[in-house]
Design a protein around this motif. Structure first.
Motif, PDB file in Angstrom:
ATOM      1  N   GLY A  34      -6.990  -8.490  -6.200  1.00 27.31           N
ATOM      2  CA  GLY A  34      -5.905  -8.882  -5.653  1.00 27.31           C
ATOM      3  C   GLY A  34      -4.965  -7.431  -5.033  1.00 27.31           C
ATOM      4  O   GLY A  34      -5.650  -6.486  -4.386  1.00 27.31           O
ATOM      5  N   MET A  35      -3.636  -7.410  -4.709  1.00 24.67           N
ATOM      6  CA  MET A  35      -3.147  -5.835  -4.233  1.00 24.67           C
ATOM      7  C   MET A  35      -1.788  -6.077  -5.106  1.00 24.67           C
ATOM      8  O   MET A  35      -0.811  -6.695  -5.490  1.00 24.67           O
ATOM      9  N   ILE A  36      -1.669  -4.682  -5.902  1.00 26.82           N
ATOM     10  CA  ILE A  36      -0.860  -4.278  -6.615  1.00 26.82           C
ATOM     11  C   ILE A  36      -0.312  -2.932  -5.663  1.00 26.82           C
ATOM     12  O   ILE A  36      -0.517  -2.008  -4.787  1.00 26.82           O
ATOM     13  N   VAL A  37       1.587  -2.886  -5.740  1.00 19.81           N
ATOM     14  CA  VAL A  37       1.868  -1.960  -4.645  1.00 19.81           C
ATOM     15  C   VAL A  37       2.645  -1.027  -6.244  1.00 19.81           C
ATOM     16  O   VAL A  37       3.295  -2.081  -6.871  1.00 19.81           O
ATOM     17  N   HIS A  38       2.268   0.239  -6.531  1.00 21.01           N
ATOM     18  CA  HIS A  38       2.942   0.750  -7.537  1.00 21.01           C
ATOM     19  C   HIS A  38       4.061   1.276  -6.385  1.00 21.01           C
ATOM     20  O   HIS A  38       3.880   1.824  -6.139  1.00 21.01           O
ATOM     21  N   TRP A  39       5.293   0.886  -7.236  1.00 21.22           N
ATOM     22  CA  TRP A  39       6.678   2.467  -6.728  1.00 21.22           C
ATOM     23  C   TRP A  39       7.218   3.411  -7.878  1.00 21.22           C
ATOM     24  O   TRP A  39       7.046   2.582  -8.885  1.00 21.22           O
ATOM     25  N   ARG A  40       8.052   3.376  -7.182  1.00 22.91           N
ATOM     26  CA  ARG A  40       9.029   4.118  -8.764  1.00 22.91           C
ATOM     27  C   ARG A  40      10.299   3.979  -7.581  1.00 22.91           C
ATOM     28  O   ARG A  40      11.344   4.106  -6.558  1.00 22.91           O
ATOM     29  N   PRO A  41      11.586   3.706  -8.745  1.00 21.75           N
ATOM     30  CA  PRO A  41      13.082   3.683  -8.218  1.00 21.75           C
ATOM     31  C   PRO A  41      13.648   4.346  -7.486  1.00 21.75           C
ATOM     32  O   PRO A  41      13.170   5.700  -7.965  1.00 21.75           O
ATOM     33  N   GLY A  42      14.233   4.731  -6.334  1.00 16.25           N
ATOM     34  CA  GLY A  42      14.800   5.693  -5.035  1.00 16.25           C
ATOM     35  C   GLY A  42      13.706   6.321  -4.564  1.00 16.25           C
ATOM     36  O   GLY A  42      14.427   6.964  -4.137  1.00 16.25           O
ATOM     37  N   CYS A  43      12.637   5.749  -4.993  1.00 11.89           N
ATOM     38  CA  CYS A  43      11.968   6.342  -3.501  1.00 11.89           C
ATOM     39  C   CYS A  43      12.078   5.975  -1.989  1.00 11.89           C
ATOM     40  O   CYS A  43      11.234   4.178  -1.906  1.00 11.89           O
ATOM     41  N   PRO A  44      12.308   6.458  -1.014  1.00 12.93           N
ATOM     42  CA  PRO A  44      12.575   6.014   0.224  1.00 12.93           C
ATOM     43  C   PRO A  44      11.504   5.319   0.950  1.00 12.93           C
ATOM     44  O   PRO A  44      11.375   4.302   1.187  1.00 12.93           O
ATOM     45  N   TYR A  45      10.132   6.114   0.689  1.00 18.23           N
ATOM     46  CA  TYR A  45       9.038   5.236   1.253  1.00 18.23           C
ATOM     47  C   TYR A  45       8.683   4.143   0.479  1.00 18.23           C
ATOM     48  O   TYR A  45       8.561   3.415   1.049  1.00 18.23           O
ATOM     49  N   CYS A  46       8.834   4.046  -0.694  1.00 20.21           N
ATOM     50  CA  CYS A  46       8.815   2.478  -1.653  1.00 20.21           C
ATOM     51  C   CYS A  46       9.324   1.805  -0.691  1.00 20.21           C
ATOM     52  O   CYS A  46       9.160   0.512  -0.572  1.00 20.21           O
ATOM     53  N   MET A  47      10.890   2.291  -0.906  1.00 19.67           N
ATOM     54  CA  MET A  47      11.806   0.703  -0.787  1.00 19.67           C
ATOM     55  C   MET A  47      11.538   0.125   1.095  1.00 19.67           C
ATOM     56  O   MET A  47      11.486  -1.102   1.040  1.00 19.67           O
ATOM     57  N   LYS A  48      10.956   1.206   1.850  1.00 17.25           N
ATOM     58  CA  LYS A  48      10.257   0.415   3.417  1.00 17.25           C
ATOM     59  C   LYS A  48       9.788   0.075   2.896  1.00 17.25           C
ATOM     60  O   LYS A  48       9.375  -1.566   3.436  1.00 17.25           O
ATOM     61  N   LEU A  49       8.456   0.163   2.577  1.00 15.76           N
ATOM     62  CA  LEU A  49       7.107  -0.488   3.055  1.00 15.76           C
ATOM     63  C   LEU A  49       7.098  -1.666   1.538  1.00 15.76           C
ATOM     64  O   LEU A  49       6.974  -2.957   2.046  1.00 15.76           O
ATOM     65  N   ARG A  50       8.200  -1.971   0.998  1.00 12.75           N
ATOM     66  CA  ARG A  50       8.204  -2.573   0.037  1.00 12.75           C
ATOM     67  C   ARG A  50       9.125  -4.098   0.615  1.00 12.75           C
ATOM     68  O   ARG A  50       8.983  -4.788   1.252  1.00 12.75           O
ATOM     69  N   LEU A  51       9.851  -3.122   1.464  1.00 15.58           N
ATOM     70  CA  LEU A  51      11.310  -4.532   2.389  1.00 15.58           C
ATOM     71  C   LEU A  51      10.275  -5.320   3.761  1.00 15.58           C
ATOM     72  O   LEU A  51      10.051  -6.288   3.332  1.00 15.58           O
ATOM     73  N   ARG A  52       8.892  -4.008   4.135  1.00 17.77           N
ATOM     74  CA  ARG A  52       8.426  -4.847   5.487  1.00 17.77           C
ATOM     75  C   ARG A  52       7.410  -5.362   4.873  1.00 17.77           C
ATOM     76  O   ARG A  52       6.336  -7.071   5.524  1.00 17.77           O
ATOM     77  N   LEU A  53       6.742  -4.965   3.638  1.00 13.72           N
ATOM     78  CA  LEU A  53       5.864  -6.258   2.817  1.00 13.72           C
ATOM     79  C   LEU A  53       6.352  -7.652   2.283  1.00 13.72           C
ATOM     80  O   LEU A  53       5.858  -8.598   2.584  1.00 13.72           O
ATOM     81  N   ARG A  54       7.737  -7.437   2.251  1.00 18.44           N
ATOM     82  CA  ARG A  54       8.513  -9.216   1.576  1.00 18.44           C
ATOM     83  C   ARG A  54       8.350  -9.983   3.087  1.00 18.44           C
ATOM     84  O   ARG A  54       8.248 -11.278   2.418  1.00 18.44           O
ATOM     85  N   PHE A  55       8.380  -9.785   4.010  1.00 20.77           N
ATOM     86  CA  PHE A  55       8.313 -10.181   5.277  1.00 20.77           C
ATOM     87  C   PHE A  55       6.892 -10.536   5.548  1.00 20.77           C
ATOM     88  O   PHE A  55       6.640 -11.162   6.642  1.00 20.77           O
ATOM     89  N   SER A  56       5.755  -9.885   4.913  1.00 20.06           N
ATOM     90  CA  SER A  56       4.287 -10.180   5.784  1.00 20.06           C
ATOM     91  C   SER A  56       3.733 -11.260   4.978  1.00 20.06           C
ATOM     92  O   SER A  56       3.094 -11.820   5.781  1.00 20.06           O
ATOM     93  N   GLY A  57       3.614 -11.968   4.480  1.00 18.20           N
ATOM     94  CA  GLY A  57       3.683 -13.485   3.992  1.00 18.20           C
ATOM     95  C   GLY A  57       2.656 -13.111   3.110  1.00 18.20           C
ATOM     96  O   GLY A  57       1.572 -13.685   2.062  1.00 18.20           O
ATOM     97  N   LEU A  58       2.391 -11.829   2.271  1.00 22.20           N
ATOM     98  CA  LEU A  58       1.411 -11.549   1.612  1.00 22.20           C
ATOM     99  C   LEU A  58       1.411 -11.809  -0.145  1.00 22.20           C
ATOM    100  O   LEU A  58       2.305 -11.660   0.157  1.00 22.20           O
ATOM    101  N   THR A  59       0.443 -12.135  -0.793  1.00 19.89           N
ATOM    102  CA  THR A  59       0.165 -12.183  -2.037  1.00 19.89           C
ATOM    103  C   THR A  59       0.491 -11.046  -3.161  1.00 19.89           C
ATOM    104  O   THR A  59      -0.663 -10.154  -2.380  1.00 19.89           O
ATOM    105  N   TYR A  60       1.576 -10.331  -3.804  1.00 14.30           N
ATOM    106  CA  TYR A  60       1.006  -9.022  -3.947  1.00 14.30           C
ATOM    107  C   TYR A  60       1.827  -8.577  -5.703  1.00 14.30           C
ATOM    108  O   TYR A  60       2.475  -9.770  -5.918  1.00 14.30           O
ATOM    109  N   THR A  61       1.204  -7.789  -6.484  1.00 13.52           N
ATOM    110  CA  THR A  61       1.960  -7.289  -7.700  1.00 13.52           C
ATOM    111  C   THR A  61       2.767  -6.329  -7.748  1.00 13.52           C
ATOM    112  O   THR A  61       2.612  -5.497  -6.679  1.00 13.52           O
ATOM    113  N   GLU A  62       4.058  -6.213  -7.891  1.00 23.25           N
ATOM    114  CA  GLU A  62       4.685  -5.165  -8.056  1.00 23.25           C
ATOM    115  C   GLU A  62       4.980  -4.156  -9.029  1.00 23.25           C
ATOM    116  O   GLU A  62       5.223  -5.027 -10.499  1.00 23.25           O
ATOM    117  N   VAL A  63       4.590  -2.997  -9.178  1.00 19.58           N
ATOM    118  CA  VAL A  63       4.312  -2.352 -10.473  1.00 19.58           C
ATOM    119  C   VAL A  63       5.374  -0.812 -10.872  1.00 19.58           C
ATOM    120  O   VAL A  63       5.215   0.174  -9.488  1.00 19.58           O
TER     121      VAL A  63
END
Length: 94
Positions: free
Chosen positions: A7-36
């Motif tokens: 599978g796919m895992i996206v590791h992130w942390r609150p307040g990280c602008p790079y995380c917010m940007k990538l997570r937003l873009r991935l939400r519209f990608s149609g991918l199945t993944y887990t966020e941690v």
């Protein structure tokens, strides 16, 4: 979970602008993944440090065992296509 080989895992942390940007873009990608959230999962934070030269650099994305530190959406999509195409949304047969 950090070692998910299929599978796919996206590791992130609150307040990280790079995380917010990538997570937003991935939400519209149609991918199945887990966020941690690495601030809530000490094992995930340790995993990120293990692939990011001792730093907690996020986002860190793992696709079928292949890790990328601060990747672009394009890099993530390329890794999925090459290593885990089953994660891509498929169109229903007509």
């Amino acid at each position: 979970m950090a070692e998910d080989r299929d599978g796919m895992i996206v590791h992130w942390r609150p307040g990280c602008p790079y995380c917010m940007k990538l997570r937003l873009r991935l939400r519209f990608s149609g991918l199945t993944y887990t966020e941690v959230n690495i601030w809530r999962d000490k094992d995930a934070a340790a995993f990120v440090r293990s692939v990011a030269d001792g730093n907690e650099t996020v986002p860190t994305v793992t696709v079928a065992g292949y890790s990328m530190v601060n990747p672009s959406k394009r890099e993530v999509m390329r890794a999925v296509a090459e290593r885990a195409p089953h994660l891509l949304r498929t169109k229903p047969a007509s």
